[in-house]
Design an enzyme around this catalytic site. Sequence first.
Site, PDB file in Angstrom:
ATOM      1  N   ASP A   1      14.838  -6.724  26.552  1.00  0.00           N
ATOM      2  CA  ASP A   1      13.882  -5.436  26.947  1.00  0.00           C
ATOM      3  C   ASP A   1      14.726  -5.747  28.202  1.00  0.00           C
ATOM      4  O   ASP A   1      14.989  -4.337  28.869  1.00  0.00           O
ATOM      5  CB  ASP A   1      13.153  -6.150  27.235  1.00  0.00           C
ATOM      6  CG  ASP A   1      11.533  -6.574  25.831  1.00  0.00           C
ATOM      7  OD1 ASP A   1      11.660  -5.489  25.094  1.00  0.00           O
ATOM      8  OD2 ASP A   1      12.101  -7.643  25.601  1.00  0.00           O
TER       9      ASP A   1
ATOM     10  N   HIS B   1       7.335 -11.067  26.045  1.00  0.00           N
ATOM     11  CA  HIS B   1       7.869  -9.937  24.711  1.00  0.00           C
ATOM     12  C   HIS B   1       6.488  -8.383  24.165  1.00  0.00           C
ATOM     13  O   HIS B   1       6.324  -8.954  22.992  1.00  0.00           O
ATOM     14  CB  HIS B   1       9.080 -10.572  24.124  1.00  0.00           C
ATOM     15  CG  HIS B   1       9.428  -9.407  23.421  1.00  0.00           C
ATOM     16  ND1 HIS B   1      10.287  -8.612  23.697  1.00  0.00           N
ATOM     17  CD2 HIS B   1       9.243  -9.490  21.652  1.00  0.00           C
ATOM     18  CE1 HIS B   1      10.728  -8.053  22.892  1.00  0.00           C
ATOM     19  NE2 HIS B   1       9.796  -8.999  21.063  1.00  0.00           N
TER      20      HIS B   1
HETATM   21  N1  NAD Z   1      12.147 -11.060  20.915  1.00  0.00           N
HETATM   22  C1  NAD Z   1      12.404 -10.332  20.305  1.00  0.00           C
HETATM   23  O1  NAD Z   1      13.529  -9.050  21.529  1.00  0.00           O
HETATM   24  C2  NAD Z   1      12.400  -8.726  19.359  1.00  0.00           C
HETATM   25  C3  NAD Z   1      12.920  -8.042  18.823  1.00  0.00           C
HETATM   26  C4  NAD Z   1      12.810  -7.494  17.555  1.00  0.00           C
HETATM   27  C5  NAD Z   1      12.295  -8.205  16.673  1.00  0.00           C
HETATM   28  N2  NAD Z   1      11.565  -9.370  16.731  1.00  0.00           N
HETATM   29  C6  NAD Z   1      11.678 -10.392  15.621  1.00  0.00           C
HETATM   30  O2  NAD Z   1      12.202 -10.841  14.987  1.00  0.00           O
HETATM   31  C7  NAD Z   1      11.632 -11.240  14.270  1.00  0.00           C
HETATM   32  C8  NAD Z   1      12.164 -11.392  12.795  1.00  0.00           C
HETATM   33  O3  NAD Z   1      12.995  -9.724  12.729  1.00  0.00           O
HETATM   34  P1  NAD Z   1      13.678  -9.563  11.479  1.00  0.00           P
HETATM   35  O4  NAD Z   1      13.246  -7.903  11.414  1.00  0.00           O
HETATM   36  O5  NAD Z   1      14.448  -9.957  11.173  1.00  0.00           O
HETATM   37  O6  NAD Z   1      12.547  -9.937  10.413  1.00  0.00           O
HETATM   38  P2  NAD Z   1      12.382  -9.661   8.963  1.00  0.00           P
HETATM   39  O7  NAD Z   1      11.006 -10.181   8.167  1.00  0.00           O
HETATM   40  O8  NAD Z   1      13.467  -8.642   8.469  1.00  0.00           O
HETATM   41  O9  NAD Z   1      13.218 -10.927   8.397  1.00  0.00           O
HETATM   42  C9  NAD Z   1      12.222 -11.774   9.001  1.00  0.00           C
HETATM   43  C10 NAD Z   1      12.842 -13.323   8.185  1.00  0.00           C
HETATM   44  O10 NAD Z   1      12.494 -14.031   8.230  1.00  0.00           O
HETATM   45  C11 NAD Z   1      11.980 -14.863   7.181  1.00  0.00           C
HETATM   46  N3  NAD Z   1      11.412 -16.042   7.306  1.00  0.00           N
HETATM   47  C12 NAD Z   1       9.998 -15.865   6.910  1.00  0.00           C
HETATM   48  N4  NAD Z   1       8.837 -17.305   6.892  1.00  0.00           N
HETATM   49  C13 NAD Z   1      10.082 -18.253   7.151  1.00  0.00           C
HETATM   50  C14 NAD Z   1      10.425 -19.230   7.748  1.00  0.00           C
HETATM   51  N5  NAD Z   1       9.452 -20.293   7.963  1.00  0.00           N
HETATM   52  N6  NAD Z   1      10.939 -20.267   8.079  1.00  0.00           N
HETATM   53  C15 NAD Z   1      12.939 -19.080   8.113  1.00  0.00           C
HETATM   54  N7  NAD Z   1      12.366 -18.027   7.352  1.00  0.00           N
HETATM   55  C16 NAD Z   1      11.196 -17.023   7.233  1.00  0.00           C
HETATM   56  C17 NAD Z   1      11.894 -13.772   6.047  1.00  0.00           C
HETATM   57  O11 NAD Z   1      12.124 -14.811   4.802  1.00  0.00           O
HETATM   58  C18 NAD Z   1      12.815 -12.585   6.653  1.00  0.00           C
HETATM   59  O12 NAD Z   1      13.943 -12.725   5.527  1.00  0.00           O
HETATM   60  C19 NAD Z   1       9.952 -11.146  14.135  1.00  0.00           C
HETATM   61  O13 NAD Z   1       9.182 -11.684  14.222  1.00  0.00           O
HETATM   62  C20 NAD Z   1      10.330  -9.510  15.158  1.00  0.00           C
HETATM   63  O14 NAD Z   1       8.779  -8.688  15.229  1.00  0.00           O
HETATM   64  C21 NAD Z   1      11.893 -10.109  17.815  1.00  0.00           C
HETATM   65  C1  NAG Z   2       2.723 -11.128  23.750  1.00  0.00           C
HETATM   66  O1  NAG Z   2       3.253 -10.539  22.972  1.00  0.00           O
HETATM   67  C2  NAG Z   2       3.903 -10.798  21.500  1.00  0.00           C
HETATM   68  C3  NAG Z   2       5.562  -9.793  21.118  1.00  0.00           C
HETATM   69  O2  NAG Z   2       5.393  -8.717  21.051  1.00  0.00           O
HETATM   70  C4  NAG Z   2       3.262 -10.016  21.015  1.00  0.00           C
HETATM   71  O3  NAG Z   2       3.348 -10.374  19.973  1.00  0.00           O
HETATM   72  C5  NAG Z   2       1.776 -10.463  21.409  1.00  0.00           C
HETATM   73  O4  NAG Z   2       0.127 -10.407  20.355  1.00  0.00           O
HETATM   74  C6  NAG Z   2       1.498 -10.389  22.715  1.00  0.00           C
HETATM   75  N1  NAG Z   2       0.563 -11.057  23.444  1.00  0.00           N
HETATM   76  C7  NAG Z   2      -0.430 -10.511  23.673  1.00  0.00           C
HETATM   77  C8  NAG Z   2      -1.650 -11.321  23.822  1.00  0.00           C
HETATM   78  O5  NAG Z   2      -1.025  -9.314  22.888  1.00  0.00           O
END
Ligand code: NAD
Ligand code: NAG
Length: 633
Positions: free
Chosen positions: A460, A488
């Site tokens: 972000d 986030h």
């Molecule tokens: N914080 C951020 O800025 C940000 C940004 C983008 C995505 N995300 C989050 O990151 C995560 C991953 O995104 P993605 O696009 O790679 O998703 P994705 O679905 O492509 O990959 C997730 C992977 O996690 C694996 N997985 C599921 N449960 C698991 C476990 N218990 N242990 C280990 N691996 C497990 C799945 O098999 C899959 O391969 C999502 O939760 C997404 O919302 C966060």
């Molecule tokens: C806080 O951010 C996360 C990540 O985007 C989201 O999954 C979650 O729903 C948010 N929390 C609330 C209470 O909206």
Amino acid sequence: MLSLSFFFPLKLETVLLGDDIPPSSSQSAVATSIPFRNDLLDVIGSITAVSGLSPMISALSVNPSKSTSPIYLLPRFQAHKSATQRNWRVPLEAPSQKWLLHVGNAFEVKDVDGNSEIKIQACACSYQWFNFQKLFGYNWQSGQLDPSIMNRLNAWNKPSDFPVIYPEVSGKKNACIYASTSSGSRQALPHFPFDMVVKINLSTKTASTWSAGARRFIGEPIFVPKGTEEEEDGYILVVEFQYRDDLVILNPKRIGETDAVVARLEVPKHLIFPLGFHASDRQHYQYSFNESPAELLFDSMAKDPVRVLVTGAAGQIGYALVPMIARGAMLGPDQPIILHMLDIEPAAEALNGVRMELVDAAFPLLGDVVATTDVTVACKSVNVAVMVGGFPRKEGMERKDVMSKNVSIYKAQASALEKQAAPDCKVLVVANPANTNALILKEFAPSIPEKNITCLTRLDHNRALGQLSERLKIHVGEVKNVIIWGNHSSTQYPDANHATVTTANGEEKPVRSVVADENWLNTEFITTVQQRGAAIIKARKLSSALSAASAACDHIRDWVLGTPKGTWVSMGVHSDGSYGIQAGIIYSYPVTCDKGQWSIVQGLKVDDFSREKMDATAKELVEEKTLAYSCLN
Ligand SMILES: NC(=O)c1ccc[n+]([C@@H]2O[C@H](COP(=O)([O-])OP(=O)(O)OC[C@H]3O[C@@H](n4cnc5c(N)ncnc54)[C@H](O)[C@@H]3O)[C@@H](O)[C@H]2O)c1
Ligand SMILES: *[C@@H]1O[C@H](CO)[C@@H](O)[C@H](O)[C@H]1NC(C)=O
Ligand SMILES: *[C@@H]1O[C@H](CO)[C@@H](O)[C@H](O)[C@H]1NC(C)=O
Ligand SMILES: *[C@@H]1O[C@H](CO)[C@@H](O)[C@H](O)[C@H]1NC(C)=O
Ligand SMILES: *[C@@H]1O[C@H](CO)[C@@H](O)[C@H](O)[C@H]1NC(C)=O
């Protein structure tokens, strides 16, 4: 009495000598293969041998029809009393016809009756097989292996050579011996060139190996001791050849395990190691390091590899992230990496595919890859953990159900990190709900300090920088010090109030005055950053992955290596109550990092507009914390 025993794997053989050797001659006797030295070759003979016209053996003054092998023992100190008790010109006759190739160690032991036995650990093959076409007992033309070097009594029966030992025990009983050997996995040329290092534990007579992998081969290994008191403490260096040379550094104690590789260095293109190292005594390789640029390689090798865990590594962020880590984007261009990749059973095959691609990419910094579905194995000794794996929300699932899934995943992974991770571990949670997952992780990994558990809001932060640079038509590197406050999610507050722009003459100006559009900054700028994730999904039909992976690298890099002077970044960290935010939640703050520690930037002025937005996102996190804790039971 003389006996030759093959307790030894590879073609290493032991020569046992009885009362033939005067007692007390221990320091004075050395085994040597002097009569076979190259300078005894006759030139014409060697040329015909090399060109295949005559077997090389005929170029040497050895009678291949004899049934024994002469082994000459020469006194090292002429003046030594025992040196006179024996006619050193008379060789010992080993009761087998063997050509001694390379000696790994030779030492004397006394039996209970006080008789001396001299043990020679060497690679050997039969005379008739030793010529340039049949090097190492292997006949290139027929594809046959010298039967005399195949010894079924041995723990290791594949063709091998270049035995080396822990040099401190040279001349004394050694615990282990190492050599180059062949996996036999190639269809053509299964026996040579060598492609593995074998370690033989001499007390258990068991062999373990490290393999260079498909289509690679290796030269001679050498053992470089660390100089500690501990036996076998040091490095095995071996040159690996493919389309380029790599110097591979192995931990001798870990040969046979997945983490044997300490580092892998690409040898600069203008240097070649035609045969790897051809030396087995310390003096010799000290010489080569002083004389050759190998010394440079030693400097760059000084860093121990860092183990980086990526969970959910088979997913889309994982796929973008692991090559960045292996290229040095996370921990620097000179930091060797061992990647640990975790995913769940249904993704195991895909995970293996990622592992294969990492091998195929031949990253110079990548020492090893651990790809597993076992969380305990994945977390073992990791120094950095990037938690990307998460449970995807399915159609019709209640928020509480999804939360409870996520909570149980983070609970399990926290316990594994708690038990397995290295004592200096740093954790970054990427998987959503990132802030609350980090909180759960903290809860179940009590021995990892709260300061070492963070969540990703750098994406972000970078998005906000990107928006400002696009708006101002300047390079993103000229904008800094935006802030992401809070969760986030779309309630996050992207704040440009303290951000600055560096002008062409090096002056820093407030973003507000340069943009000169209050309305844009207070509305569109904020919503664009908040909604950017959704915009990416709409455009790509997949959520952001490369930018998330890149942000994860930025987050860890700045945390470990420090933020530049005068610059802060946004990180989701444990709140201590700063800026009136409830303590005990994971909240995104502006932080600076130094020596691996982050600190919240203090004293920034907060206006009413900001206050309201900062509190709203905090409120969301407090609620989510309550929901998460209710799922713990
Ligand atoms: N914080 C951020 O800025 C940000 C940004 C983008 C995505 N995300 C989050 O990151 C995560 C991953 O995104 P993605 O696009 O790679 O998703 P994705 O679905 O492509 O990959 C997730 C992977 O996690 C694996 N997985 C599921 N449960 C698991 C476990 N218990 N242990 C280990 N691996 C497990 C799945 O098999 C899959 O391969 C999502 O939760 C997404 O919302 C966060
Ligand atoms: C806080 O951010 C996360 C990540 O985007 C989201 O999954 C979650 O729903 C948010 N929390 C609330 C209470 O909206
Ligand atoms: C040899 O193996 C034994 C049994 O596994 C082990 O105790 C010993 O430490 C090993 N020696 C070396 C030098 O690895
Ligand atoms: C649980 O995790 C998934 C994937 O990481 C995420 O999409 C979902 O929003 C999370 N659940 C909750 C309740 O936030
Ligand atoms: C936490 O991080 C600091 C800074 O890198 C490190 O020195 C410390 O060992 C870490 N502690 C734990 C228990 O992870």
